[in-house]
Design an enzyme around this catalytic site. Structure first.
Site, PDB file in Angstrom:
ATOM      1  CB  SER A 110       0.800 -15.835   4.457  1.00 35.27           C
ATOM      2  OG  SER A 110       0.389 -14.794   3.611  1.00 35.27           O
ATOM      3  CG  HIS A 132      -4.222 -14.885   6.500  1.00 36.98           C
ATOM      4  ND1 HIS A 132      -4.163 -16.221   6.194  1.00 36.98           N
ATOM      5  CD2 HIS A 132      -3.547 -14.251   5.501  1.00 36.98           C
ATOM      6  CE1 HIS A 132      -3.490 -16.390   5.077  1.00 36.98           C
ATOM      7  NE2 HIS A 132      -3.110 -15.210   4.638  1.00 36.98           N
ATOM      8  CD  GLU A 183      -6.332 -19.231   7.626  1.00 37.83           C
ATOM      9  OE1 GLU A 183      -6.436 -20.457   7.508  1.00 37.83           O
ATOM     10  OE2 GLU A 183      -5.252 -18.628   7.425  1.00 37.83           O
ATOM     11  CG  ASN A 226      -1.297 -19.738   3.180  1.00 41.45           C
ATOM     12  OD1 ASN A 226      -1.921 -19.947   2.137  1.00 41.45           O
ATOM     13  ND2 ASN A 226      -1.067 -18.523   3.627  1.00 41.45           N
TER      14      ASN A 226
HETATM   15  N1  LIG Z   1      -0.257 -12.267  -1.918  1.00 42.05           N
HETATM   16  C1  LIG Z   1      -1.158 -13.008  -1.292  1.00 42.05           C
HETATM   17  O1  LIG Z   1      -1.829 -13.853  -1.923  1.00 42.05           O
HETATM   18  C2  LIG Z   1      -1.410 -12.813   0.176  1.00 42.05           C
HETATM   19  C3  LIG Z   1      -2.603 -13.297   0.727  1.00 42.05           C
HETATM   20  C4  LIG Z   1      -2.868 -13.092   2.089  1.00 42.05           C
HETATM   21  C5  LIG Z   1      -1.924 -12.452   2.882  1.00 42.05           C
HETATM   22  N2  LIG Z   1      -0.754 -12.023   2.318  1.00 42.05           N
HETATM   23  C6  LIG Z   1       0.205 -11.339   3.210  1.00 42.05           C
HETATM   24  O2  LIG Z   1       0.011  -9.944   3.051  1.00 42.05           O
HETATM   25  C7  LIG Z   1       1.269  -9.281   3.265  1.00 42.05           C
HETATM   26  C8  LIG Z   1       1.599  -8.432   2.040  1.00 42.05           C
HETATM   27  O3  LIG Z   1       1.650  -9.269   0.891  1.00 42.05           O
HETATM   28  P1  LIG Z   1       1.353  -8.695  -0.588  1.00 42.05           P
HETATM   29  O4  LIG Z   1       1.020  -9.872  -1.406  1.00 42.05           O
HETATM   30  O5  LIG Z   1       0.447  -7.529  -0.521  1.00 42.05           O
HETATM   31  O6  LIG Z   1       2.826  -8.218  -0.997  1.00 42.05           O
HETATM   32  P2  LIG Z   1       3.265  -7.098  -2.052  1.00 42.05           P
HETATM   33  O7  LIG Z   1       4.645  -7.487  -2.477  1.00 42.05           O
HETATM   34  O8  LIG Z   1       2.227  -6.870  -3.080  1.00 42.05           O
HETATM   35  O9  LIG Z   1       3.319  -5.775  -1.143  1.00 42.05           O
HETATM   36  C9  LIG Z   1       4.244  -5.659  -0.092  1.00 42.05           C
HETATM   37  C10 LIG Z   1       4.173  -4.258   0.473  1.00 42.05           C
HETATM   38  O10 LIG Z   1       5.181  -4.173   1.510  1.00 42.05           O
HETATM   39  C11 LIG Z   1       5.886  -2.956   1.332  1.00 42.05           C
HETATM   40  N3  LIG Z   1       7.233  -3.132   1.878  1.00 42.05           N
HETATM   41  C12 LIG Z   1       8.263  -3.827   1.343  1.00 42.05           C
HETATM   42  N4  LIG Z   1       9.353  -3.720   2.128  1.00 42.05           N
HETATM   43  C13 LIG Z   1       8.978  -2.935   3.184  1.00 42.05           C
HETATM   44  C14 LIG Z   1       9.662  -2.437   4.311  1.00 42.05           C
HETATM   45  N5  LIG Z   1      10.953  -2.730   4.528  1.00 42.05           N
HETATM   46  N6  LIG Z   1       8.970  -1.648   5.179  1.00 42.05           N
HETATM   47  C15 LIG Z   1       7.670  -1.338   4.959  1.00 42.05           C
HETATM   48  N7  LIG Z   1       6.977  -1.769   3.880  1.00 42.05           N
HETATM   49  C16 LIG Z   1       7.627  -2.561   3.025  1.00 42.05           C
HETATM   50  C17 LIG Z   1       5.899  -2.736  -0.176  1.00 42.05           C
HETATM   51  O11 LIG Z   1       6.170  -1.384  -0.468  1.00 42.05           O
HETATM   52  C18 LIG Z   1       4.464  -3.148  -0.540  1.00 42.05           C
HETATM   53  O12 LIG Z   1       3.572  -2.068  -0.317  1.00 42.05           O
HETATM   54  C19 LIG Z   1       2.292 -10.375   3.557  1.00 42.05           C
HETATM   55  O13 LIG Z   1       2.408 -10.524   4.945  1.00 42.05           O
HETATM   56  C20 LIG Z   1       1.665 -11.605   2.917  1.00 42.05           C
HETATM   57  O14 LIG Z   1       2.095 -12.802   3.500  1.00 42.05           O
HETATM   58  C21 LIG Z   1      -0.488 -12.167   0.992  1.00 42.05           C
END
Ligand SMILES: NC(=O)c1ccc[n+]([C@@H]2O[C@H](COP(=O)([O-])OP(=O)(O)OC[C@H]3O[C@@H](n4cnc5c(N)ncnc54)[C@H](O)[C@@H]3O)[C@@H](O)[C@H]2O)c1
Length: 284
Positions: A119, A140, A152, A190
Protein backbone atom coordinates in the site's frame (compact mmCIF):
# COMPACT_ATOMS: atom_id res chain seq x y z
CA UNK A 1 4.56 -12.19 -22.97
CA UNK A 2 1.08 -12.72 -21.56
CA UNK A 3 0.83 -14.13 -18.04
CA UNK A 4 -1.18 -17.33 -17.76
CA UNK A 5 -0.32 -18.77 -14.38
CA UNK A 6 -0.44 -16.37 -11.45
CA UNK A 7 1.16 -16.92 -8.05
CA UNK A 8 -0.26 -15.15 -5.02
CA UNK A 9 1.70 -15.12 -1.77
CA UNK A 10 -0.23 -14.45 1.46
CA UNK A 11 -3.65 -15.73 2.34
CA UNK A 12 -4.90 -12.71 4.30
CA UNK A 13 -7.63 -10.27 3.26
CA UNK A 14 -5.94 -9.17 0.05
CA UNK A 15 -4.20 -12.39 -1.03
CA UNK A 16 -7.47 -14.31 -0.91
CA UNK A 17 -9.32 -11.52 -2.74
CA UNK A 18 -6.77 -11.20 -5.54
CA UNK A 19 -6.61 -15.00 -5.97
CA UNK A 20 -10.39 -15.04 -6.42
CA UNK A 21 -10.31 -12.17 -8.93
CA UNK A 22 -7.55 -13.79 -11.01
CA UNK A 23 -9.22 -17.23 -11.02
CA UNK A 24 -12.58 -15.69 -11.96
CA UNK A 25 -10.81 -13.97 -14.87
CA UNK A 26 -9.55 -17.29 -16.25
CA UNK A 27 -6.01 -17.44 -14.81
CA UNK A 28 -4.57 -20.54 -13.20
CA UNK A 29 -3.77 -19.41 -9.66
CA UNK A 30 -1.31 -20.90 -7.19
CA UNK A 31 -1.90 -19.40 -3.77
CA UNK A 32 0.84 -19.79 -1.20
CA UNK A 33 0.23 -19.59 2.52
CA UNK A 34 2.88 -20.42 5.13
CA UNK A 35 0.61 -22.83 6.98
CA UNK A 36 -1.94 -25.51 6.19
CA UNK A 37 -4.42 -23.55 8.36
CA UNK A 38 -3.90 -20.55 6.07
CA UNK A 39 -4.49 -22.73 3.00
CA UNK A 40 -7.63 -24.25 4.51
CA UNK A 41 -9.03 -20.86 5.60
CA UNK A 42 -8.39 -19.36 2.17
CA UNK A 43 -10.05 -22.23 0.31
CA UNK A 44 -13.01 -22.16 2.72
CA UNK A 45 -13.33 -18.40 2.10
CA UNK A 46 -13.25 -18.93 -1.66
CA UNK A 47 -15.90 -21.67 -1.44
CA UNK A 48 -18.11 -19.40 0.69
CA UNK A 49 -17.70 -16.50 -1.73
CA UNK A 50 -18.57 -18.67 -4.75
CA UNK A 51 -21.59 -20.10 -2.90
CA UNK A 52 -22.83 -16.55 -2.15
CA UNK A 53 -22.48 -15.53 -5.80
CA UNK A 54 -24.25 -18.72 -6.91
CA UNK A 55 -27.11 -18.08 -4.49
CA UNK A 56 -27.50 -14.51 -5.78
CA UNK A 57 -27.58 -15.83 -9.36
CA UNK A 58 -24.41 -13.90 -10.34
CA UNK A 59 -22.68 -17.07 -11.55
CA UNK A 60 -23.86 -20.57 -12.49
CA UNK A 61 -22.70 -23.95 -11.16
CA UNK A 62 -20.27 -24.51 -14.05
CA UNK A 63 -18.57 -21.13 -13.54
CA UNK A 64 -18.28 -21.72 -9.80
CA UNK A 65 -16.68 -25.13 -10.25
CA UNK A 66 -14.37 -23.83 -13.03
CA UNK A 67 -13.15 -20.96 -10.82
CA UNK A 68 -12.61 -23.33 -7.90
CA UNK A 69 -10.70 -25.77 -10.12
CA UNK A 70 -8.33 -23.03 -11.27
CA UNK A 71 -7.07 -22.31 -7.73
CA UNK A 72 -4.52 -24.55 -6.06
CA UNK A 73 -3.25 -23.68 -2.61
CA UNK A 74 0.22 -24.68 -1.43
CA UNK A 75 2.55 -24.12 1.51
CA UNK A 76 5.92 -24.56 -0.28
CA UNK A 77 7.22 -21.45 -2.06
CA UNK A 78 8.93 -23.68 -4.67
CA UNK A 79 5.47 -24.52 -6.02
CA UNK A 80 5.43 -21.03 -7.57
CA UNK A 81 8.27 -22.00 -9.94
CA UNK A 82 6.03 -22.28 -13.02
CA UNK A 83 4.20 -18.96 -12.50
CA UNK A 84 4.52 -16.16 -15.06
CA UNK A 85 3.62 -13.44 -12.56
CA UNK A 86 3.76 -13.64 -8.75
CA UNK A 87 2.01 -11.01 -6.65
CA UNK A 88 2.97 -10.89 -3.00
CA UNK A 89 0.33 -9.76 -0.54
CA UNK A 90 1.90 -10.40 2.84
CA UNK A 91 2.19 -8.19 5.90
CA UNK A 92 3.09 -4.51 5.24
CA UNK A 93 6.69 -4.72 6.51
CA UNK A 94 9.59 -3.88 4.20
CA UNK A 95 12.17 -6.24 5.72
CA UNK A 96 9.75 -9.19 5.59
CA UNK A 97 8.76 -8.38 2.01
CA UNK A 98 12.44 -8.08 1.01
CA UNK A 99 13.15 -11.54 2.46
CA UNK A 100 10.27 -12.88 0.40
CA UNK A 101 11.50 -11.17 -2.80
CA UNK A 102 14.95 -12.77 -2.32
CA UNK A 103 13.26 -16.16 -2.08
CA UNK A 104 10.93 -15.53 -5.03
CA UNK A 105 13.91 -14.46 -7.13
CA UNK A 106 15.57 -17.80 -6.34
CA UNK A 107 12.47 -19.91 -6.99
CA UNK A 108 10.83 -18.26 -10.01
CA UNK A 109 11.94 -18.36 -13.65
CA UNK A 110 14.08 -15.33 -14.62
CA UNK A 111 11.33 -14.31 -17.05
CA UNK A 112 8.64 -14.13 -14.34
CA UNK A 113 7.31 -10.77 -13.16
CA UNK A 114 7.52 -10.32 -9.39
CA UNK A 115 4.91 -7.88 -8.10
CA UNK A 116 3.97 -6.36 -4.76
CA UNK A 117 0.55 -5.38 -3.50
CA UNK A 118 2.12 -2.99 -0.99
CA UNK A 119 0.00 0.00 0.00
CA UNK A 120 2.90 2.39 0.63
CA UNK A 121 6.34 0.77 0.75
CA UNK A 122 9.02 1.63 -1.84
CA UNK A 123 8.75 -0.85 -4.73
CA UNK A 124 12.35 -0.12 -5.71
CA UNK A 125 13.61 -1.42 -2.35
CA UNK A 126 11.95 -4.78 -3.08
CA UNK A 127 13.20 -4.76 -6.67
CA UNK A 128 16.81 -4.16 -5.63
CA UNK A 129 17.11 -7.27 -3.46
CA UNK A 130 16.46 -9.36 -6.60
CA UNK A 131 18.68 -10.02 -9.62
CA UNK A 132 15.86 -8.79 -11.87
CA UNK A 133 14.95 -5.27 -10.72
CA UNK A 134 13.55 -4.55 -14.20
CA UNK A 135 10.99 -7.37 -13.72
CA UNK A 136 9.58 -6.03 -10.41
CA UNK A 137 6.49 -3.80 -10.29
CA UNK A 138 3.81 -2.65 -7.83
CA UNK A 139 0.27 -3.90 -8.58
CA UNK A 140 -1.93 -2.40 -5.88
CA UNK A 141 -5.42 -3.88 -5.68
CA UNK A 142 -8.07 -2.39 -3.36
CA UNK A 143 -10.15 -3.99 -0.65
CA UNK A 144 -12.35 -5.97 -1.22
CA UNK A 145 -10.51 -6.96 -4.40
CA UNK A 146 -13.47 -8.67 -6.12
CA UNK A 147 -15.62 -5.52 -5.73
CA UNK A 148 -13.18 -2.63 -6.25
CA UNK A 149 -12.52 -1.58 -9.84
CA UNK A 150 -9.27 0.37 -9.39
CA UNK A 151 -5.71 -0.98 -9.44
CA UNK A 152 -2.67 1.29 -9.05
CA UNK A 153 0.25 0.21 -11.25
CA UNK A 154 3.46 1.34 -9.59
CA UNK A 155 6.61 1.01 -11.69
CA UNK A 156 9.81 1.47 -9.71
CA UNK A 157 12.54 3.54 -11.37
CA UNK A 158 14.08 0.16 -12.28
CA UNK A 159 10.93 -1.36 -13.86
CA UNK A 160 11.13 -1.97 -17.62
CA UNK A 161 8.42 -0.86 -20.02
CA UNK A 162 7.81 -4.52 -20.96
CA UNK A 163 7.19 -5.41 -17.29
CA UNK A 164 4.80 -2.52 -16.85
CA UNK A 165 2.96 -3.58 -20.01
CA UNK A 166 2.61 -7.16 -18.69
CA UNK A 167 1.36 -5.89 -15.34
CA UNK A 168 -1.18 -3.69 -17.14
CA UNK A 169 -2.32 -6.59 -19.34
CA UNK A 170 -2.86 -8.73 -16.23
CA UNK A 171 -4.89 -6.00 -14.51
CA UNK A 172 -7.02 -5.38 -17.60
CA UNK A 173 -7.60 -9.12 -18.03
CA UNK A 174 -8.95 -9.03 -14.45
CA UNK A 175 -11.46 -6.41 -15.69
CA UNK A 176 -9.95 -3.74 -13.41
CA UNK A 177 -9.12 -0.15 -14.31
CA UNK A 178 -5.41 0.62 -13.95
CA UNK A 179 -3.89 3.99 -13.14
CA UNK A 180 -0.11 4.40 -13.28
CA UNK A 181 1.48 6.08 -10.30
CA UNK A 182 5.02 7.02 -9.33
CA UNK A 183 6.73 4.88 -6.70
CA UNK A 184 6.33 7.21 -3.75
CA UNK A 185 4.70 6.45 -0.40
CA UNK A 186 0.93 6.08 -0.52
CA UNK A 187 0.82 6.33 -4.34
CA UNK A 188 -2.36 8.35 -5.07
CA UNK A 189 -5.21 6.78 -3.13
CA UNK A 190 -3.58 6.20 0.25
CA UNK A 191 -1.65 9.49 0.15
CA UNK A 192 -5.02 11.26 -0.06
CA UNK A 193 -7.10 8.86 2.04
CA UNK A 194 -4.94 8.30 5.09
CA UNK A 195 -4.70 11.87 6.44
CA UNK A 196 -8.51 11.82 6.45
CA UNK A 197 -8.73 8.44 8.23
CA UNK A 198 -6.02 9.44 10.70
CA UNK A 199 -7.76 12.72 11.54
CA UNK A 200 -11.03 10.84 12.08
CA UNK A 201 -9.28 8.81 14.82
CA UNK A 202 -8.01 12.06 16.36
CA UNK A 203 -11.53 13.57 16.34
CA UNK A 204 -12.90 10.41 17.94
CA UNK A 205 -10.14 10.34 20.58
CA UNK A 206 -10.72 14.04 21.37
CA UNK A 207 -14.41 13.31 21.96
CA UNK A 208 -15.53 15.72 19.24
CA UNK A 209 -18.24 13.23 18.26
CA UNK A 210 -19.11 9.61 18.93
CA UNK A 211 -17.93 6.78 16.69
CA UNK A 212 -21.37 6.43 15.13
CA UNK A 213 -21.77 10.17 14.62
CA UNK A 214 -18.36 10.53 12.94
CA UNK A 215 -19.22 7.72 10.52
CA UNK A 216 -22.77 9.02 9.97
CA UNK A 217 -21.42 12.53 9.34
CA UNK A 218 -19.12 11.45 6.52
CA UNK A 219 -21.69 9.10 4.95
CA UNK A 220 -24.48 11.67 5.06
CA UNK A 221 -22.37 14.80 4.57
CA UNK A 222 -20.01 13.62 1.85
CA UNK A 223 -22.00 10.73 0.39
CA UNK A 224 -19.18 8.29 1.22
CA UNK A 225 -20.34 4.64 1.25
CA UNK A 226 -18.58 3.99 4.56
CA UNK A 227 -17.56 6.15 7.49
CA UNK A 228 -13.83 6.53 8.27
CA UNK A 229 -13.87 4.35 11.39
CA UNK A 230 -15.75 1.58 9.58
CA UNK A 231 -13.25 1.82 6.75
CA UNK A 232 -10.27 1.58 9.10
CA UNK A 233 -11.80 -1.61 10.54
CA UNK A 234 -12.16 -3.01 7.01
CA UNK A 235 -8.57 -2.17 6.01
CA UNK A 236 -7.18 -3.53 9.30
CA UNK A 237 -5.74 -1.24 11.97
CA UNK A 238 -2.29 -2.90 11.84
CA UNK A 239 -2.07 -2.35 8.08
CA UNK A 240 -3.38 1.22 8.54
CA UNK A 241 -0.71 1.95 11.16
CA UNK A 242 2.00 0.54 8.88
CA UNK A 243 0.73 2.73 6.03
CA UNK A 244 0.79 5.88 8.18
CA UNK A 245 4.25 5.06 9.56
CA UNK A 246 5.59 4.69 6.00
CA UNK A 247 3.90 7.91 4.85
CA UNK A 248 5.25 9.85 7.84
CA UNK A 249 8.75 8.43 7.36
CA UNK A 250 8.76 9.64 3.75
CA UNK A 251 7.10 13.07 4.03
CA UNK A 252 7.23 14.13 7.72
CA UNK A 253 3.81 15.70 7.26
CA UNK A 254 2.06 15.84 10.68
CA UNK A 255 -1.17 14.67 9.06
CA UNK A 256 0.55 11.32 8.50
CA UNK A 257 1.81 10.96 12.11
CA UNK A 258 -0.33 8.07 13.39
CA UNK A 259 -2.97 9.06 15.94
CA UNK A 260 -1.78 7.71 19.32
CA UNK A 261 -5.08 5.85 19.79
CA UNK A 262 -4.47 3.90 16.57
CA UNK A 263 -1.11 2.65 17.87
CA UNK A 264 -2.69 1.73 21.23
CA UNK A 265 -5.49 -0.22 19.52
CA UNK A 266 -2.97 -2.21 17.46
CA UNK A 267 -0.96 -2.95 20.62
CA UNK A 268 -4.20 -4.25 22.16
CA UNK A 269 -4.73 -6.45 19.06
CA UNK A 270 -7.94 -4.63 18.18
CA UNK A 271 -7.25 -4.83 14.46
CA UNK A 272 -10.78 -4.38 13.10
CA UNK A 273 -12.83 -6.99 11.27
CA UNK A 274 -10.00 -9.48 10.97
CA UNK A 275 -9.53 -9.77 14.75
CA UNK A 276 -13.23 -9.42 15.64
CA UNK A 277 -12.86 -6.01 17.36
CA UNK A 278 -11.74 -2.59 16.26
CA UNK A 279 -13.78 0.60 16.45
CA UNK A 280 -16.74 -1.81 16.12
CA UNK A 281 -17.34 -5.37 17.34
CA UNK A 282 -17.86 -8.14 14.79
CA UNK A 283 -19.53 -11.44 15.53
CA UNK A 284 -17.00 -14.13 14.62
N1 LIG B 1 -6.19 -4.38 3.88
C1 LIG B 1 -6.31 -3.56 2.84
O1 LIG B 1 -7.30 -2.81 2.74
C2 LIG B 1 -5.26 -3.55 1.76
C3 LIG B 1 -5.59 -2.99 0.52
C4 LIG B 1 -4.64 -3.01 -0.52
C5 LIG B 1 -3.38 -3.53 -0.28
N2 LIG B 1 -3.08 -4.03 0.96
C6 LIG B 1 -1.72 -4.59 1.15
O2 LIG B 1 -1.81 -5.99 0.98
C7 LIG B 1 -0.82 -6.62 1.81
C8 LIG B 1 -1.50 -7.63 2.73
O3 LIG B 1 -2.48 -6.96 3.51
P1 LIG B 1 -3.77 -7.73 4.10
O4 LIG B 1 -4.75 -6.68 4.41
O5 LIG B 1 -4.13 -8.87 3.24
O6 LIG B 1 -3.17 -8.25 5.49
P2 LIG B 1 -3.62 -9.51 6.37
O7 LIG B 1 -3.18 -9.18 7.76
O8 LIG B 1 -5.03 -9.88 6.12
O9 LIG B 1 -2.72 -10.69 5.77
C9 LIG B 1 -1.32 -10.66 5.89
C10 LIG B 1 -0.76 -11.97 5.38
O10 LIG B 1 0.68 -11.91 5.58
C11 LIG B 1 1.09 -13.14 6.15
N3 LIG B 1 2.31 -12.89 6.92
C12 LIG B 1 2.42 -12.27 8.12
N4 LIG B 1 3.70 -12.27 8.53
C13 LIG B 1 4.41 -12.90 7.54
C14 LIG B 1 5.77 -13.24 7.39
N5 LIG B 1 6.68 -12.92 8.32
N6 LIG B 1 6.14 -13.90 6.26
C15 LIG B 1 5.22 -14.24 5.32
N7 LIG B 1 3.90 -13.97 5.43
C16 LIG B 1 3.52 -13.30 6.52
C17 LIG B 1 -0.08 -13.57 7.03
O11 LIG B 1 0.00 -14.95 7.31
C18 LIG B 1 -1.26 -13.21 6.13
O12 LIG B 1 -1.50 -14.25 5.19
C19 LIG B 1 -0.10 -5.49 2.55
O13 LIG B 1 1.06 -5.15 1.83
C20 LIG B 1 -1.12 -4.36 2.52
O14 LIG B 1 -0.53 -3.10 2.62
C21 LIG B 1 -3.99 -4.07 1.97
Amino acid sequence: MASKRIGVVGSGIMGAGVAEVAAASGFEVVLRSRSQEGVDAMLAGLDASLARQLKKGRIDETTASDVRARVSAVTALDELAACDLVLESIVEDLAIKQDLFRELDRVCAPSAVLATNTSTLPVVEMAMVTKRPERVCGIHFFNPAPAMSLVELVPAITTSDATLAEARAFVEACAKTPVTVKDQAGFVVNALLFPYLNNAVRLFDAGVASRDDIDAAMKGGCNFPMGPLELLDLVGLDTSLAILDALYAEFHDPNFAPAPLLRRMVAAERLGRKSGTGFYDYAR
